[in-house]
Design a protein around this motif. Structure first.
Motif, PDB file in Angstrom:
ATOM      1  N   SER A 180       0.791  -1.217   0.000  1.00 39.82           N
ATOM      2  CA  SER A 180       0.000   0.000   0.000  1.00 39.82           C
ATOM      3  C   SER A 180       0.832   1.281   0.000  1.00 39.82           C
ATOM      4  O   SER A 180       0.283   2.363   0.028  1.00 39.82           O
ATOM      5  N   ASP A 181       2.171   1.180  -0.022  1.00 44.72           N
ATOM      6  CA  ASP A 181       2.964   2.407  -0.048  1.00 44.72           C
ATOM      7  C   ASP A 181       2.892   3.046  -1.432  1.00 44.72           C
ATOM      8  O   ASP A 181       2.476   2.447  -2.395  1.00 44.72           O
ATOM      9  N   ASP A 219       2.427 -11.296  -5.007  1.00 40.92           N
ATOM     10  CA  ASP A 219       1.337 -10.991  -4.086  1.00 40.92           C
ATOM     11  C   ASP A 219      -0.025 -11.304  -4.700  1.00 40.92           C
ATOM     12  O   ASP A 219      -0.927 -11.804  -4.031  1.00 40.92           O
ATOM     13  N   TYR A 248      -2.808 -13.981  -3.413  1.00 42.13           N
ATOM     14  CA  TYR A 248      -4.205 -13.591  -3.193  1.00 42.13           C
ATOM     15  C   TYR A 248      -5.149 -14.534  -3.937  1.00 42.13           C
ATOM     16  O   TYR A 248      -6.155 -14.978  -3.388  1.00 42.13           O
ATOM     17  N   PRO A 293       1.587   3.136  -8.253  1.00 38.33           N
ATOM     18  CA  PRO A 293       0.314   2.860  -7.583  1.00 38.33           C
ATOM     19  C   PRO A 293      -0.908   3.005  -8.495  1.00 38.33           C
ATOM     20  O   PRO A 293      -1.833   2.193  -8.418  1.00 38.33           O
ATOM     21  N   GLU A 316      -3.709   0.062  -9.324  1.00 37.08           N
ATOM     22  CA  GLU A 316      -5.155   0.237  -9.179  1.00 37.08           C
ATOM     23  C   GLU A 316      -5.884  -0.077 -10.475  1.00 37.08           C
ATOM     24  O   GLU A 316      -6.927  -0.726 -10.467  1.00 37.08           O
ATOM     25  N   PRO A 367     -10.665  -6.223  -5.789  1.00 41.20           N
ATOM     26  CA  PRO A 367     -10.675  -5.054  -4.907  1.00 41.20           C
ATOM     27  C   PRO A 367      -9.304  -4.417  -4.810  1.00 41.20           C
ATOM     28  O   PRO A 367      -8.279  -5.074  -5.034  1.00 41.20           O
ATOM     29  N   LYS A 368      -9.270  -3.125  -4.463  1.00 44.83           N
ATOM     30  CA  LYS A 368      -8.009  -2.390  -4.363  1.00 44.83           C
ATOM     31  C   LYS A 368      -7.073  -2.974  -3.305  1.00 44.83           C
ATOM     32  O   LYS A 368      -5.860  -2.836  -3.403  1.00 44.83           O
ATOM     33  N   ASP A 369      -7.627  -3.614  -2.296  1.00 37.18           N
ATOM     34  CA  ASP A 369      -6.790  -4.164  -1.224  1.00 37.18           C
ATOM     35  C   ASP A 369      -6.408  -5.623  -1.474  1.00 37.18           C
ATOM     36  O   ASP A 369      -5.962  -6.313  -0.569  1.00 37.18           O
ATOM     37  N   ALA A 370      -6.517  -6.087  -2.716  1.00 36.69           N
ATOM     38  CA  ALA A 370      -6.196  -7.481  -3.035  1.00 36.69           C
ATOM     39  C   ALA A 370      -4.714  -7.787  -2.838  1.00 36.69           C
ATOM     40  O   ALA A 370      -4.348  -8.887  -2.454  1.00 36.69           O
TER      41      ALA A 370
END
Length: 73
Positions: free
Chosen positions: A2-3, A15, A19, A56, A60, A69-72
Motif C-alpha cells: 500500500s505504499d 502478491d 491472493y 500505484p 489500481e 478489490p483495491k486491497d487485493a
C-alpha cells in the motif's frame, strides 16, 4: 503493497498469485516476448497487460481491469 512508490512487477505478481490462491481464483502470467518488459496477467478469465515497474495508479488500474478489490495485494 500500500505504499506510494513504484513496485517491481515480480513482487506485485507474487502478491497477486498469493491472493488468488487464497481466494480460489485462477491465475496465469504470460511473459510477452520481444521488446520491452510487458506481459499478460489473467485472473478468472479477465486479462490485462503489466509492465516491468508499476506505480500505484497502474496497480489500481490493473486490479480494476481484473475485477479485484483495491486491497487485493
Amino acid at each position: 503493497m500500500s505504499d506510494m512508490r513504484a513496485v517491481n512487477r515480480d513482487a506485485f505478481l507474487r502478491d497477486l498469485r498469493r491472493y488468488c490462491r487464497k481466494t480460489g481464483r485462477s491465475f496465469e502470467w504470460i511473459a510477452v516476448r520481444g521488446k520491452g518488459g510487458h506481459g499478460i496477467v489473467t485472473v478468472d478469465g479477465l486479462s490485462t497487460v503489466a509492465q516491468t515497474t508499476l506505480r500505484p495508479l497502474h496497480i489500481e488500474t490493473i486490479l480494476k481491469q481484473l475485477g479485484l478489490p483495491k486491497d487485493a495485494v
